[in-house]
Scaffold this active site. Sequence first.
Site, short mmCIF file in Angstrom:
data_model
loop_
_atom_site.label_atom_id
_atom_site.label_comp_id
_atom_site.label_asym_id
_atom_site.label_seq_id
_atom_site.Cartn_x
_atom_site.Cartn_y
_atom_site.Cartn_z
N HIS A 40 -1.55 1.63 7.59
CA HIS A 40 -1.99 1.43 6.21
C HIS A 40 -1.95 2.76 5.47
O HIS A 40 -2.33 3.80 6.02
CB HIS A 40 -3.42 0.87 6.21
N CYS A 81 0.83 -1.21 0.00
CA CYS A 81 0.00 0.00 0.00
C CYS A 81 0.87 1.26 0.00
O CYS A 81 0.47 2.30 -0.53
CB CYS A 81 -0.96 0.00 1.19
#
Length: 906
Positions: free
Chosen positions: A857, A331
Amino acid sequence: MAMEVSMCSSSGSGELTPEEERVLIRDIALAAEANAKEGATFYLITQRWWQHWIEYVNQDQPNNMNDGSSLSENCDSVGSSSLKKPGVIDNSDLIYDTASDDLSTGIEIHDTLLEGRDYVLLPHEVWNKLFTWYGGGPTLPRKVISSGLSQTELAVEVYPLRLQLLLVPKEDRSTIRISKKETIGELHRRACEIFDLNSEQVCIWDYYGHRKHALMNDMDKTLDDANIQMDQDILVEVLDNANGSASMSHGNGTLRKEASSMFVEPLKSNLSIAGGLSASKFSSKSCISEASQSSMTTGVRESDSTYGISGVNTRGSSVGLTGLLNLGNTCFMNSAIQCLVHTPEFAKYFQEDYHQEINWQNPLGMVGELALAFGELLRKLWAPGRTPVAPRPFKAKLARFAPQFSGYNQHDSQELLAFLLDGLHEDLNRVKEKPYIKSRDADGRSEEEVADEYWANHIARNDSIIVDVCQGQYKSTLVCPACDKISVTFDPFMYLSLPLQFASTRSMTVTVFTCDGSSLPSAYTVAVPKQGRCRDLIQALSNVCSLQPTEKLLLAEVRNHGIQRIMDDPLILLSTIKDDDHLTAYKIPKLEKNAVHLRLEQRCQEQTANDSQTRWKPCGTPLVAVISSDGMKRGDVQKAVHRMLIPFLMDKALGQSVPSDPSDQNCNSSTSSQPDTSPKLPLQLVDEDNSFIDLSEGEEKSIKLSSSSFMLVVMNWSTELSEKYDTQYLENLPEVCKYGHVSKKTRTEPLSLYTCLEAFLREEPLVPEDMWYCPQCKERRQASKKLDLWRLPEVLVIHLKRFSYSRSMKHKLETFVNFPIHDFDLTNYVANKNSSQRQLYELYALINHYGGMGSGHYMANIKLLDENRWYNFDDSHITPINEDDVKSNGAYVLFYRRVKTVSNGA
């Protein structure tokens, strides 16, 4: 917290001498270091206690300079003066004050500890011997594991994995510590034990980023091989009965599935939006069927492609809404790529024929391969259709040229972005042969002319689409603190890294005194790390005050005209020193045997209502000298104090009878053959009983000292004596920091992006590691540095410095930064006043980071300019968002485009 405490005991019939302890521990350490192997146990011990013990057992040794790189070498390190035997081992400074309520984690050590600064690792045998002698605790064992790419290197796992276990469908959670070398089977067993579950009814998931990333069903696989990260979530899912009922037997109670649960509902929502799963899949069927759909052998979320784009209302042939598959903790890469491909200038450039600009021979580039891989990926992302793209070819090229990004560990998105911009620039550099250009001095030319020359020289060597779009220019000013030499350069930049605190360093002012009468005191302001220790401050002061190799600095806190504390422990945190404290540092010779610190405190007259009575009150600043204790006489103290006061004499001739040879390493003139004709000073020695002994007469009388390493002498300043000395230098010590305290109101307000920029541009002294070589002084100096913006790029990339790094831990600031989306006005921050253009920018993309360093994230928020609409790019999932939702405390890297304006003159 229960502390392990035992009485000190000695081996054998009697207590060991320091020398015996040293030799025994050295021999044990040598054997232990030679036999270290995987699975062995080491113990943490506080650096503070260890250093005390090292000095204690080496006090009779000759000086052996070494770097202390091994434990056995430490046992033969530099000697010191006579020291008392250490007390019990006290590791309390390594652990949190209170024990965790969750016993599965055991004793928790601080997350910010550094080996060599906070703790030392001792082999099992060494710890056992020291513990037998000294007792104490708590005991902090750690295992040796294999590490490195080849798994052949040995390392002590000081910080085992800390994992959050989330139990569903029941609302429960637990934190555990477990080695990354333990198996998935052991994690499964411990999860069942913690939640009191039958192992056959439980499956566990790698719940990285709050998604069912992978079913953890290979029981022999290690957590390291499964790529489990520090502080990440593990989902412990209890399977329903075969008939699909929502409850099952569980010990003496029942597990119930509650739709209103405050824990389960957000969990369902996250899975539904981010993972494409519906809430109904919380069943044994989902646990098995999803496992069959996923590619568990590679740990890659291929299953994402089956879910499509959640929540996007497709609009015909609209392009630019294609996601990137997460290949496993990618990510960080996906978010950076999406921001770059949605930069209009890059989108246009790479969709046209850019191959003719590829620099195939640039030794600093990637022979064009990185540019080709990025261009191909950009074209796929801008092609019609919504099928998520797997960026494997690009990641393979990235790993080839930047091995630090290989594998499937989480990385810093900004570091990837910086490498990618630089790599693309070199691959697309239009300059095939870089000319050698020698910079010229300003020679009285205007700043504008010099800056333009710097920029022209830069473009002559660096000319690419990246430079055209992203590069700007700083004005950097350095000023030498000694000779006031000013150096101005104009350097290019690719992005701005702005602090979220006002500074990562702290300015501290300390007044430095000499003991040998060679100079007046001077106040120095130095920059030190905000989270630094006393050794950092002493090092910075040593550099600026020209400390000699034979000297050292004694740091002290002065309060109420007396020494409040001697800060001789190098590990004292600078955060314990307040801005309104007063610090002194005394230049003294390195302490030798039979030498003591002479502390001189001063008093002046205080008239009372009854003029016939004179009282004395403390005044001025204490002074410190070093004096030999061998055969010390009252006359020796008189001479030492006379010497200290020489710089303050109104008529320096009065002090000529007192020798002030700096080579006299004890600052003691007792060995001088010159007669002492100086007037006797009103000195009084304060003994152990706080009684005062007059030192103004009986010059040959001996002084009996206590076992202490210092002696306190008081001097009464009469009116007559005060007229002979200029005592203004002993009054009004400056505060550590003269800035006022931040008001409560200011602290609670959101941090503005403008404030971050102002902190970045503020003039500050260089940190001691970055000393500047002054061409005029011909010495390294702690210059002050000031940055100014001179030339701004079309696309301004701003990195908010949320993360700080140490060897054992990464830390994140969750500070909310209030950044403008429209009309980001930098006009007043540009030092080049010849530019008549307003410097206005508009936000079009940003990278967000949510969560901690291990389980965090990355995702991107991007504005499609053709649609004038914001979207959230979360790997393969793209959702529309409101502009009001763009601002959050997750903002990490901001992308601004220049707004075209007419000139101010028009």
